[in-house]
Design a protein around this motif. Structure first.
Motif, PDB file in Angstrom:
ATOM      1  N   ALA A 273       1.060   7.199  -0.603  1.00  0.00           N
ATOM      2  CA  ALA A 273       1.130   5.797  -0.199  1.00  0.00           C
ATOM      3  C   ALA A 273      -0.128   5.047  -0.602  1.00  0.00           C
ATOM      4  O   ALA A 273      -0.074   3.900  -1.054  1.00  0.00           O
ATOM      5  CB  ALA A 273       1.353   5.699   1.309  1.00  0.00           C
TER       6      ALA A 273
ATOM      7  N   LEU B 209       7.065  10.133   8.533  1.00  0.00           N
ATOM      8  CA  LEU B 209       6.571   8.866   8.011  1.00  0.00           C
ATOM      9  C   LEU B 209       6.895   7.735   8.977  1.00  0.00           C
ATOM     10  O   LEU B 209       7.924   7.763   9.662  1.00  0.00           O
ATOM     11  CB  LEU B 209       7.220   8.558   6.664  1.00  0.00           C
ATOM     12  CG  LEU B 209       6.852   9.455   5.492  1.00  0.00           C
ATOM     13  CD1 LEU B 209       7.730   9.116   4.303  1.00  0.00           C
ATOM     14  CD2 LEU B 209       5.396   9.290   5.139  1.00  0.00           C
TER      15      LEU B 209
ATOM     16  N   VAL C 218       3.104   1.511   5.674  1.00  0.00           N
ATOM     17  CA  VAL C 218       3.028   2.952   5.938  1.00  0.00           C
ATOM     18  C   VAL C 218       1.581   3.388   6.103  1.00  0.00           C
ATOM     19  O   VAL C 218       1.234   4.135   7.022  1.00  0.00           O
ATOM     20  CB  VAL C 218       3.707   3.735   4.795  1.00  0.00           C
ATOM     21  CG1 VAL C 218       3.398   5.231   4.920  1.00  0.00           C
ATOM     22  CG2 VAL C 218       5.212   3.515   4.813  1.00  0.00           C
TER      23      VAL C 218
ATOM     24  N   TYR D 252       0.208   5.343   9.275  1.00  0.00           N
ATOM     25  CA  TYR D 252       0.535   6.720   8.915  1.00  0.00           C
ATOM     26  C   TYR D 252       0.053   7.725   9.952  1.00  0.00           C
ATOM     27  O   TYR D 252       0.763   8.673  10.298  1.00  0.00           O
ATOM     28  CB  TYR D 252      -0.071   7.054   7.546  1.00  0.00           C
ATOM     29  CG  TYR D 252       0.417   8.374   6.986  1.00  0.00           C
ATOM     30  CD1 TYR D 252       1.564   8.432   6.199  1.00  0.00           C
ATOM     31  CD2 TYR D 252      -0.253   9.563   7.268  1.00  0.00           C
ATOM     32  CE1 TYR D 252       2.033   9.640   5.708  1.00  0.00           C
ATOM     33  CE2 TYR D 252       0.205  10.773   6.779  1.00  0.00           C
ATOM     34  CZ  TYR D 252       1.348  10.808   6.001  1.00  0.00           C
ATOM     35  OH  TYR D 252       1.814  12.010   5.524  1.00  0.00           O
TER      36      TYR D 252
ATOM     37  N   VAL E 218       9.718   1.870   8.190  1.00  0.00           N
ATOM     38  CA  VAL E 218       9.408   0.583   7.572  1.00  0.00           C
ATOM     39  C   VAL E 218      10.546  -0.391   7.841  1.00  0.00           C
ATOM     40  O   VAL E 218      11.692  -0.110   7.486  1.00  0.00           O
ATOM     41  CB  VAL E 218       9.198   0.727   6.054  1.00  0.00           C
ATOM     42  CG1 VAL E 218       8.779  -0.607   5.441  1.00  0.00           C
ATOM     43  CG2 VAL E 218       8.161   1.792   5.753  1.00  0.00           C
TER      44      VAL E 218
END
Length: 332
Positions: free
Chosen positions: A104, A55, A72, A76, A58
């Motif tokens: 997400a 991932l 995200v 991604y 963040v």
């Protein structure tokens, strides 16, 4: 759920123990900073196979869950090699990666998720086999009746992309074109298509002939175990029973196939008070495809003038709406 297709082993570990904690932790928990925090945010959501896809990291300064989800979503696929066709041989890892992405996408406005899906297919177009595989998993996770992530509105955005694609030929667009046509039927906010039915007594009725404000439209099959379970849960629901007793709701239980004897035997075992049983003797529902009946049970909640309030809903969503109908929120 009884489906016309073979059940698929969906890869939803991102929403169960383990991977779910990582995914939701990344999206929901803002960090106060520090190396340990950064390492936690950089954890990997992995499939049971050896292959893994990480991932995006963040930043801790982004605190709002929706903003973290958008962050995200925007990044991604940045590290995904769309030309690497070895992904196609690892179904579990590929589908897990896509399921995590949809996790997400579910946390942002649908319009934003639709844009992201369009960007995904644009990136995948560099490799036709990869593009087609993404089309397959999008259908599987967003359109397959047994998928807990089913979202026809979001899938419509995928279909529009596919129909405008330069990757697919016209023969390959026949299926998505038909799916888009089916998605357009009985949308939330529209008036549901009328249904003519024969009752066990031999009388003929129509959906549009019902005068109660609300209708639970329940498409069932005598051989469907889940249909029986849902029927029992509906019959035992205090919220649904209260609306039925008040004359505000009926359950219209429709059988759309041809085995009249099986239907009659099944009806004899079903709830009675506040339920209407109908058989599409003329097979109109199947021939005209006025409803998407790829699986049973299929549930709709209709309001006044047969307005669709819930389409292809699961029972908890139908029941919760009935609770809200019985206890409307008023602005004082």
């Amino acid at each position: 759920m009884k489906s016309k297709k073979m059940n698929h082993a969906f890869h939803f570990r991102a929403f169960g123990p383990g991977a779910a904690a990582v995914l939701l932790g990344v999206l929901l928990c803002a960090s106060c900073g520090g190396a340990a925090s950064s390492r936690r945010q950089a954890d990997t959501v992995s499939a049971p196979a050896e292959r893994r896809y990480s991932l995006p990291l963040v930043p801790g300064v982004i605190a709002e869950p929706s903003e973290r989800a958008e962050y995200v979503l925007d990044r991604y696929w940045n590290k995904f090699d769309f030309r690497d066709t070895t992904w196609l041989a690892d179904t579990a890892a590929f589908e897990q990666t896509f399921a995590n992405y949809l996790g997400a996408a579910e946390m942002v406005p649908r319009s934003r998720a639709a844009v992201s899906l369009g960007d995904l297919f644009a990136a995948a177009s560099v490799e036709p086999s990869m593009y087609r595989r993404f089309a397959e998993v999008a259908e599987l996770y967003l359109y397959e009746p047994n998928s807990p992530m089913r979202d026809e509105e979001l899938y419509e955005s995928v279909l529009l992309v596919l129909l405008d694609s330069q990757v697919l030929d016209e023969d390959e667009k026949v299926r998505p074109r038909h799916q888009l046509w089916m998605c357009s039927k009985n949308k939330v906010g529209s008036r549901a298509a009328d249904i003519r039915y024969r009752t066990p007594s031999g009388a003929t009725g129509k959906l549009y002939g019902l005068t109660v404000p609300y209708v639970i439209l329940f498409f069932h099959d005598p051989d469907c175990g889940m249909c029986r379970e849902v029927a029992m849960r509906m019959d035992a629901s205090p919220a649904i029973r209260k609306l039925i007793d008040a004359g505000r709701l009926v359950v219209l239980c429709i059988y759309a196939d041809e085995d009249e004897q099986a239907w009659r035997s099944h009806v004899a075992q079903m709830p009675l008070q506040g339920w209407i049983y109908g058989w599409d003797k003329w097979q109109t529902l199947r021939t005209q495809e006025s409803y998407d009946l790829r699986a049973t049970p299929t549930l709709y909640l209709l309001g006044p003038r047969q307005e669709v309030l819930v389409k292809n809903g699961v029972f908890p969503a139908i029941e919760q709406m009935c609770v809200e109908l019985d206890n409307p929120v008023t602005n004082e």
